[in-house]
Design a protein around this motif. Structure first.
Motif, PDB file in Angstrom:
ATOM      1  N   ALA A 245      19.259  27.924  76.205  1.00 33.86           N
ATOM      2  CA  ALA A 245      20.025  27.037  75.311  1.00 33.86           C
ATOM      3  C   ALA A 245      19.115  25.983  74.684  1.00 33.86           C
ATOM      4  O   ALA A 245      19.231  25.665  73.494  1.00 33.86           O
ATOM      5  CB  ALA A 245      21.162  26.370  76.090  1.00 33.86           C
ATOM      6  N   VAL A 246      18.196  25.452  75.497  1.00 32.30           N
ATOM      7  CA  VAL A 246      17.246  24.462  74.974  1.00 32.30           C
ATOM      8  C   VAL A 246      16.329  25.119  73.946  1.00 32.30           C
ATOM      9  O   VAL A 246      16.110  24.587  72.850  1.00 32.30           O
ATOM     10  CB  VAL A 246      16.429  23.834  76.129  1.00 32.30           C
ATOM     11  N   ARG A 247      15.795  26.256  74.297  1.00 32.37           N
ATOM     12  CA  ARG A 247      14.894  26.971  73.372  1.00 32.37           C
ATOM     13  C   ARG A 247      15.609  27.286  72.058  1.00 32.37           C
ATOM     14  O   ARG A 247      15.057  27.067  70.966  1.00 32.37           O
ATOM     15  CB  ARG A 247      14.400  28.267  74.025  1.00 32.37           C
ATOM     16  N   ASP A 248      16.835  27.762  72.130  1.00 35.54           N
ATOM     17  CA  ASP A 248      17.584  28.092  70.912  1.00 35.54           C
ATOM     18  C   ASP A 248      17.838  26.849  70.070  1.00 35.54           C
ATOM     19  O   ASP A 248      17.785  26.893  68.837  1.00 35.54           O
ATOM     20  CB  ASP A 248      18.910  28.775  71.257  1.00 35.54           C
ATOM     21  N   ALA A 249      18.113  25.718  70.734  1.00 39.53           N
ATOM     22  CA  ALA A 249      18.348  24.465  69.993  1.00 39.53           C
ATOM     23  C   ALA A 249      17.078  24.033  69.268  1.00 39.53           C
ATOM     24  O   ALA A 249      17.130  23.582  68.124  1.00 39.53           O
ATOM     25  CB  ALA A 249      18.814  23.366  70.951  1.00 39.53           C
ATOM     26  N   VAL A 250      15.935  24.183  69.924  1.00 38.20           N
ATOM     27  CA  VAL A 250      14.662  23.831  69.273  1.00 38.20           C
ATOM     28  C   VAL A 250      14.440  24.724  68.055  1.00 38.20           C
ATOM     29  O   VAL A 250      14.123  24.248  66.961  1.00 38.20           O
ATOM     30  CB  VAL A 250      13.487  23.961  70.274  1.00 38.20           C
ATOM     31  N   VAL A 251      14.638  26.019  68.247  1.00 33.34           N
ATOM     32  CA  VAL A 251      14.414  26.975  67.146  1.00 33.34           C
ATOM     33  C   VAL A 251      15.366  26.690  65.983  1.00 33.34           C
ATOM     34  O   VAL A 251      14.972  26.717  64.816  1.00 33.34           O
ATOM     35  CB  VAL A 251      14.586  28.421  67.660  1.00 33.34           C
ATOM     36  N   ASN A 252      16.629  26.385  66.294  1.00 36.85           N
ATOM     37  CA  ASN A 252      17.644  26.254  65.247  1.00 36.85           C
ATOM     38  C   ASN A 252      17.678  24.880  64.585  1.00 36.85           C
ATOM     39  O   ASN A 252      18.157  24.746  63.465  1.00 36.85           O
ATOM     40  CB  ASN A 252      19.036  26.545  65.831  1.00 36.85           C
ATOM     41  N   HIS A 253      17.195  23.842  65.282  1.00 36.28           N
ATOM     42  CA  HIS A 253      17.378  22.477  64.771  1.00 36.28           C
ATOM     43  C   HIS A 253      16.082  21.760  64.425  1.00 36.28           C
ATOM     44  O   HIS A 253      16.119  20.689  63.825  1.00 36.28           O
ATOM     45  CB  HIS A 253      18.159  21.626  65.779  1.00 36.28           C
ATOM     46  N   GLN A 254      14.932  22.278  64.832  1.00 37.56           N
ATOM     47  CA  GLN A 254      13.671  21.559  64.614  1.00 37.56           C
ATOM     48  C   GLN A 254      12.756  22.390  63.716  1.00 37.56           C
ATOM     49  O   GLN A 254      12.081  23.310  64.178  1.00 37.56           O
ATOM     50  CB  GLN A 254      12.979  21.259  65.961  1.00 37.56           C
ATOM     51  N   ASP A 255      12.742  22.027  62.448  1.00 42.67           N
ATOM     52  CA  ASP A 255      11.879  22.735  61.495  1.00 42.67           C
ATOM     53  C   ASP A 255      10.481  22.122  61.481  1.00 42.67           C
ATOM     54  O   ASP A 255      10.299  20.943  61.768  1.00 42.67           O
ATOM     55  CB  ASP A 255      12.461  22.643  60.077  1.00 42.67           C
ATOM     56  N   GLY A 256       9.522  22.926  61.116  1.00 38.71           N
ATOM     57  CA  GLY A 256       8.175  22.428  60.834  1.00 38.71           C
ATOM     58  C   GLY A 256       7.426  21.892  62.031  1.00 38.71           C
ATOM     59  O   GLY A 256       6.605  20.978  61.893  1.00 38.71           O
ATOM     60  N   LEU A 257       7.688  22.447  63.206  1.00 37.01           N
ATOM     61  CA  LEU A 257       6.968  21.972  64.394  1.00 37.01           C
ATOM     62  C   LEU A 257       5.511  22.434  64.365  1.00 37.01           C
ATOM     63  O   LEU A 257       5.212  23.580  64.016  1.00 37.01           O
ATOM     64  CB  LEU A 257       7.634  22.493  65.672  1.00 37.01           C
ATOM     65  N   ASP A 258       4.622  21.529  64.775  1.00 38.61           N
ATOM     66  CA  ASP A 258       3.203  21.869  64.866  1.00 38.61           C
ATOM     67  C   ASP A 258       2.847  22.411  66.243  1.00 38.61           C
ATOM     68  O   ASP A 258       1.922  23.205  66.381  1.00 38.61           O
ATOM     69  CB  ASP A 258       2.349  20.629  64.586  1.00 38.61           C
ATOM     70  N   LEU A 259       3.532  21.911  67.261  1.00 33.05           N
ATOM     71  CA  LEU A 259       3.223  22.376  68.612  1.00 33.05           C
ATOM     72  C   LEU A 259       4.349  22.063  69.585  1.00 33.05           C
ATOM     73  O   LEU A 259       5.235  21.248  69.295  1.00 33.05           O
ATOM     74  CB  LEU A 259       1.911  21.755  69.125  1.00 33.05           C
ATOM     75  N   LEU A 260       4.266  22.740  70.730  1.00 38.59           N
ATOM     76  CA  LEU A 260       5.173  22.509  71.849  1.00 38.59           C
ATOM     77  C   LEU A 260       4.354  22.069  73.045  1.00 38.59           C
ATOM     78  O   LEU A 260       3.235  22.553  73.250  1.00 38.59           O
ATOM     79  CB  LEU A 260       5.909  23.810  72.226  1.00 38.59           C
ATOM     80  N   LEU A 261       4.931  21.154  73.843  1.00 38.66           N
ATOM     81  CA  LEU A 261       4.317  20.755  75.100  1.00 38.66           C
ATOM     82  C   LEU A 261       5.251  21.169  76.233  1.00 38.66           C
ATOM     83  O   LEU A 261       6.436  20.825  76.223  1.00 38.66           O
ATOM     84  CB  LEU A 261       4.121  19.239  75.145  1.00 38.66           C
ATOM     85  N   ALA A 262       4.714  21.896  77.204  1.00 43.00           N
ATOM     86  CA  ALA A 262       5.473  22.311  78.385  1.00 43.00           C
ATOM     87  C   ALA A 262       4.868  21.567  79.569  1.00 43.00           C
ATOM     88  O   ALA A 262       3.746  21.867  79.984  1.00 43.00           O
ATOM     89  CB  ALA A 262       5.386  23.822  78.572  1.00 43.00           C
ATOM     90  N   THR A 263       5.619  20.565  80.083  1.00 44.09           N
ATOM     91  CA  THR A 263       4.989  19.594  80.981  1.00 44.09           C
ATOM     92  C   THR A 263       5.369  19.774  82.461  1.00 44.09           C
ATOM     93  O   THR A 263       5.677  18.818  83.156  1.00 44.09           O
ATOM     94  CB  THR A 263       5.294  18.156  80.509  1.00 44.09           C
ATOM     95  N   GLY A 264       5.294  21.011  82.927  1.00 43.00           N
ATOM     96  CA  GLY A 264       5.311  21.251  84.354  1.00 43.00           C
ATOM     97  C   GLY A 264       6.649  21.580  84.967  1.00 43.00           C
ATOM     98  O   GLY A 264       7.698  21.384  84.367  1.00 43.00           O
ATOM     99  N   ASP A 265       6.593  22.099  86.218  1.00 39.86           N
ATOM    100  CA  ASP A 265       7.744  22.717  86.868  1.00 39.86           C
ATOM    101  C   ASP A 265       8.351  23.759  85.928  1.00 39.86           C
ATOM    102  O   ASP A 265       9.575  23.874  85.808  1.00 39.86           O
ATOM    103  CB  ASP A 265       8.800  21.684  87.301  1.00 39.86           C
ATOM    104  N   LEU A 266       7.462  24.514  85.309  1.00 45.11           N
ATOM    105  CA  LEU A 266       7.942  25.584  84.427  1.00 45.11           C
ATOM    106  C   LEU A 266       8.635  26.637  85.272  1.00 45.11           C
ATOM    107  O   LEU A 266       9.657  27.186  84.904  1.00 45.11           O
ATOM    108  CB  LEU A 266       6.777  26.175  83.639  1.00 45.11           C
TER     109      LEU A 266
END
Ligand SMILES: [Fe+2]
Length: 273
Positions: free
Chosen positions: A49-70
């Motif tokens: 759900a979080v990933r889909d929200a990022v894809v659908n609502h955040q245009d023009g992203l330069d990068l993603l940070l994944a900050t642990g407890d993946l």
């Protein structure tokens, strides 16, 4: 961090005047199997759900940070799931480990065309440094002398670039007694070192599964909700919050200013705030 081979900065294309747009996703706690839940919440579903929200609502992203407890269990299968999910977004992704991760498995398996192991990123007028605050076998963390040295060399190499420093554990106490006992040992030492750098603009972390945002001497200190369960702020003992999973968006301006907002999702994959 024992691995010093990733210290070569990773340069991402952007004009010096460009605004850098990024999203932090943290504390996904993915299990080896699709059915497993954390505190009754299916972490793959909430992450999706979080990933889909990022894809659908955040245009023009330069990068993603994944900050642990993946991962929740450090399993190869959990990292295989995460690789597929992050690669599917097609955005440059940088990561650091949390206490639930298996650092070796993470380094070996969480990799791909878009997923990079570098811990020093150069983009626009900015640099991003990703620190390893984990102690093998422990929940609490520490920024080791080697990591402090890495931080110093990174920031001193590029004194004219604004700096965003990321780690898993809280650089500032969150005010929940039980959670601050599981926080960063010697956090004073980290903050003392960070105070030396005129180019430091922000410090960003996960681990506490809740949002916070403080501005101290012009530096922004921020934590971000987990993509799964949330911890109740200000709680003396372990307690969950009913707040929804979320992520943080940041715009880093060329003049050093930052705009940021936390976004929450519901399980219908639609953004709620
Ligand atoms: Fe976590």
């Amino acid at each position: 961090m024992s691995d010093t081979t990733v210290e070569q900065p990773h340069q991402l294309d952007a004009a010096e005047s460009a605004t850098v747009r990024l999203v932090q996703i943290t504390d996904c706690h993915i299990f080896a199997t699709a059915e497993d839940c954390l505190q009754g919440l299916n972490t793959r579903q909430s992450f999706a759900a979080v990933r889909d929200a990022v894809v659908n609502h955040q245009d023009g992203l330069d990068l993603l940070l994944a900050t642990g407890d993946l991962s929740q269990d450090g399993s190869t299968a959990s990292y295989a799931y995460l690789v597929q999910a992050f690669e599917g977004m097609g955005i440059a992704t940088f990561w650091l480990p949390g206490n639930h991760d298996d650092s070796n498995a993470l380094r070996e398996h969480f990799t791909g065309k878009w997923i990079h192991a570098s811990k020093h990123v150069l983009i626009g007028n900015w640099q991003i440094v990703l620190l390893d605050s984990t102690i093998k076998g422990e929940v609490c963390g520490r920024v080791s002398a080697a990591q402090l040295d890495f931080l110093q060399r990174a920031l001193k190499s590029y004194p004219d670039r604004h700096a965003l420093v990321c780690l898993h554990h809280q650089a500032l106490d969150c005010g929940s007694e039980w959670l601050d006992r599981k926080g960063l040992k010697d956090s004073d030492q980290l903050r003392a070192q960070l105070a030396q750098y005129d180019n430091l603009r922000a410090v960003l972390w996960g681990h506490v599964h809740q949002e916070s945002h403080h501005i101290i001497d012009g530096v922004e200190w921020m934590s971000t909700p987990s993509s799964c369960v949330q911890f109740k702020p200000g709680s003396k003992d372990f307690a969950l919050s009913r707040e929804a999973p979320g992520y943080r968006h940041l715009s880093l301006y060329a003049d050093g200013r930052i705009e940021t907002a936390v976004h929450r999702v519901d399980h219908g994959n639609s953004e709620t705030s």
